[in-house]
Scaffold this active site. Structure first.
Site, PDB file in Angstrom:
ATOM      1  N   TRP A 104      39.514  18.242 -34.705  1.00 43.78           N
ATOM      2  CA  TRP A 104      38.723  19.456 -34.904  1.00 43.78           C
ATOM      3  C   TRP A 104      39.495  20.688 -34.471  1.00 43.78           C
ATOM      4  O   TRP A 104      39.449  21.731 -35.122  1.00 43.78           O
ATOM      5  CB  TRP A 104      37.368  19.365 -34.194  1.00 43.78           C
ATOM      6  CG  TRP A 104      36.456  18.385 -34.853  1.00 43.78           C
ATOM      7  CD1 TRP A 104      35.951  17.243 -34.307  1.00 43.78           C
ATOM      8  CD2 TRP A 104      35.957  18.428 -36.201  1.00 43.78           C
ATOM      9  NE1 TRP A 104      35.169  16.586 -35.224  1.00 43.78           N
ATOM     10  CE2 TRP A 104      35.154  17.287 -36.388  1.00 43.78           C
ATOM     11  CE3 TRP A 104      36.114  19.316 -37.270  1.00 43.78           C
ATOM     12  CZ2 TRP A 104      34.502  17.010 -37.601  1.00 43.78           C
ATOM     13  CZ3 TRP A 104      35.475  19.048 -38.472  1.00 43.78           C
ATOM     14  CH2 TRP A 104      34.691  17.908 -38.630  1.00 43.78           C
ATOM     15  N   ASP A 174      34.710  25.322 -29.096  1.00 43.04           N
ATOM     16  CA  ASP A 174      33.910  24.512 -30.012  1.00 43.04           C
ATOM     17  C   ASP A 174      33.286  23.392 -29.182  1.00 43.04           C
ATOM     18  O   ASP A 174      33.971  22.447 -28.801  1.00 43.04           O
ATOM     19  CB  ASP A 174      34.805  23.951 -31.122  1.00 43.04           C
ATOM     20  CG  ASP A 174      34.050  22.998 -32.048  1.00 43.04           C
ATOM     21  OD1 ASP A 174      32.816  22.839 -31.895  1.00 43.04           O
ATOM     22  OD2 ASP A 174      34.709  22.400 -32.935  1.00 43.04           O
ATOM     23  N   LYS A 198      24.809  17.282 -33.662  1.00 47.27           N
ATOM     24  CA  LYS A 198      25.294  16.225 -32.780  1.00 47.27           C
ATOM     25  C   LYS A 198      24.313  16.010 -31.631  1.00 47.27           C
ATOM     26  O   LYS A 198      23.949  14.898 -31.317  1.00 47.27           O
ATOM     27  CB  LYS A 198      26.678  16.564 -32.207  1.00 47.27           C
ATOM     28  CG  LYS A 198      27.688  17.073 -33.222  1.00 47.27           C
ATOM     29  CD  LYS A 198      28.029  16.024 -34.267  1.00 47.27           C
ATOM     30  CE  LYS A 198      28.808  16.564 -35.447  1.00 47.27           C
ATOM     31  NZ  LYS A 198      30.150  17.026 -35.176  1.00 47.27           N
TER      32      LYS A 198
HETATM   33  C1  LIG Z   1      31.004  17.784 -36.165  1.00 44.64           C
HETATM   34  C2  LIG Z   1      31.994  18.728 -35.591  1.00 44.64           C
HETATM   35  C3  LIG Z   1      32.462  19.839 -36.316  1.00 44.64           C
HETATM   36  C4  LIG Z   1      32.065  20.100 -37.750  1.00 44.64           C
HETATM   37  O1  LIG Z   1      30.836  20.664 -37.846  1.00 44.64           O
HETATM   38  P1  LIG Z   1      30.233  21.162 -39.257  1.00 44.64           P
HETATM   39  O2  LIG Z   1      28.879  21.635 -38.855  1.00 44.64           O
HETATM   40  O3  LIG Z   1      30.224  19.988 -40.180  1.00 44.64           O
HETATM   41  O4  LIG Z   1      31.102  22.254 -39.741  1.00 44.64           O
HETATM   42  C5  LIG Z   1      33.348  20.674 -35.690  1.00 44.64           C
HETATM   43  N1  LIG Z   1      33.762  20.470 -34.432  1.00 44.64           N
HETATM   44  C6  LIG Z   1      33.339  19.413 -33.709  1.00 44.64           C
HETATM   45  C7  LIG Z   1      33.847  19.217 -32.316  1.00 44.64           C
HETATM   46  C8  LIG Z   1      32.439  18.508 -34.270  1.00 44.64           C
HETATM   47  O5  LIG Z   1      32.023  17.450 -33.554  1.00 44.64           O
END
Ligand SMILES: *Cc1c(COP(=O)(O)O)cnc(C)c1O
Length: 364
Positions: A104, A174, A198
């Site tokens: 990511w 993030d 998540k």
């Molecule tokens: C799932 C995830 C993403 C992607 O998220 P989207 O909503 O599909 O853009 C980005 N970063 C992390 C750490 C994730 O777990």
């Protein structure tokens, strides 16, 4: 009713049953509104109360100071990969630092590159992204506009135990896969963002916590929908909000506050669950192996493999027969992964450990 299985999906992921039940009870008509949450205006009094309550819950859980905005945006976490550099980096003549601890973070970097200069402050590629760097390994630029980290790398299962010290440079994080899983000091962040699917709700909404001075930097040349400042000024209602997703975030955060007792309480529960599973895997060394190094292991996503790859398919198939589903690792790394977010009950983790012990006894 169909029975519920133990769902170890990385996202969209398991949600707390009390939140789902409340949504089910009120799906045809919200109390006092006479219509479904799916049918009402995002500018109605009912929805205004819902989004304000969701924000209040997030603020209370994380202890967010008044100097930060809480935004409910669309486009997922990946929109933030672009939006952060569009608002903070583009046109400044400076660069942004990226700490790469997995897939990511790499994706965030490649999006940032479309907006301005970047530097890589750490790249865990040599160890196939199995650990978090220590402070001495971070090659930070003191003039960077921000340092970007991924607090928990969902795919490799590595997690920062605490925020790195960036020496005054704003930290942009993030936190998609460990949001609301433990207490954090918001003051240590410039921006903390997380897609909801998540740990905080369903897909469709991304929560962005941003310090006011950074929010004021959005260039006026940006399209409105990409400007933090305009979203903040409009109270996240620049356009039609993802009403159902925000409603679910409200119910999930209410569950965390009222049923669980806050982030310190869920943190203890999450640590206990992770300990059970890592202990089970470590005790079977030679049969199972964790991807992440000790000290960098994620409390949310346990990425592991079977030492004999030929056993992986029977493992996943038999697990499913025991109602333990979605244990296949991400397509980019293979192996197995158990995502044990807030809403995964300890009984689910115990059932998985029991199954893993039994599988090893049978095949080891
Ligand atoms: C799932 C995830 C993403 C992607 O998220 P989207 O909503 O599909 O853009 C980005 N970063 C992390 C750490 C994730 O777990």
């Amino acid at each position: 009713m169909e029975k519920r299985v133990y769902n170890f999906s990385a996202g969209p992921a398991v949600l707390p049953v009390p939140a789902l039940e409340e949504a089910q009870r009120h799906l045809l008509a919200l109390p006092g509104a006479g219509s479904s949450i799916l049918e009402i205006s995002h500018r109605s009094k009912t929805f205004t109360q819902i989004i304000e309550q969701a924000e209040a819950n997030v603020r209370e859980l994380l202890g967010i100071p008044d100097t930060y905005h809480v935004l409910f945006l669309q486009g997922g976490a990946q929109m933030q990969f672009a939006m952060a550099p569009m608002n903070l980096l583009a046109g400044t003549g400076k660069s942004a630092d990226y700490v790469l601890t997995g897939s990511w973070g790499k994706k965030a970097l490649s999006e940032a590159k479309t907006q301005g200069p970047t530097r890589v402050a750490f790249d865990g590629a040599a160890g196939n992204y199995n650990r978090i760097p220590n402070r001495e390994e971070l090659d930070l630029d003191p003039d960077a506009v921000y340092v970007h980290i991924t607090s928990n790398e969902t795919i490799g299962g590595v997690q920062f135990p605490t925020e790195p010290d960036t020496g005054g440079v704003p930290l942009v994080c993030d936190a998609s896969s460990d949001f609301l899983s433990r207490p954090v000091s918001i003051e240590r962040y410039g921006i903390l963002y997380a897609c909801a699917q998540k740990n905080a709700g369903p897909a469709g909404v991304t929560i962005v916590i941003i310090r006011d001075d950074l929010c004021r930097r959005s260039p006026p040349t940006l399209p409105s929908m990409l400007s933090y400042k305009l979203h903040a000024d409009a109270g996240s209602l620049l356009n039609t909000a993802p009403t159902f997703a925000v409603y679910m975030v409200n119910l999930v955060t209410k569950w965390l506050l009222e049923d669980v007792g806050g982030l310190a309480a869920i943190d203890r529960i999450n640590r206990d669950k992770a300990q059970l599973l890592y202990d089970c895997i470590d005790a079977a060394e030679g049969f199972y192996a964790v991807h992440a190094e000790p000290g960098s292991r994620s409390v949310m996503n346990v990425a592991f493999r079977l030492k004999d790859p030929a056993l992986e398919e029977p493992f996943l198939k038999e697990a499913e027969q025991h109602d333990l589903v979605a244990l296949k690792g991400h397509r980019s790394v293979g192996g197995c992964r158990a995502s044990i977010y807030n809403a995964m009950p300890v009984e689910g983790v115990k059932a998985l450990c029991q199954f893993m012990d039994d599988f090893r006894a049978k095949h080891g």
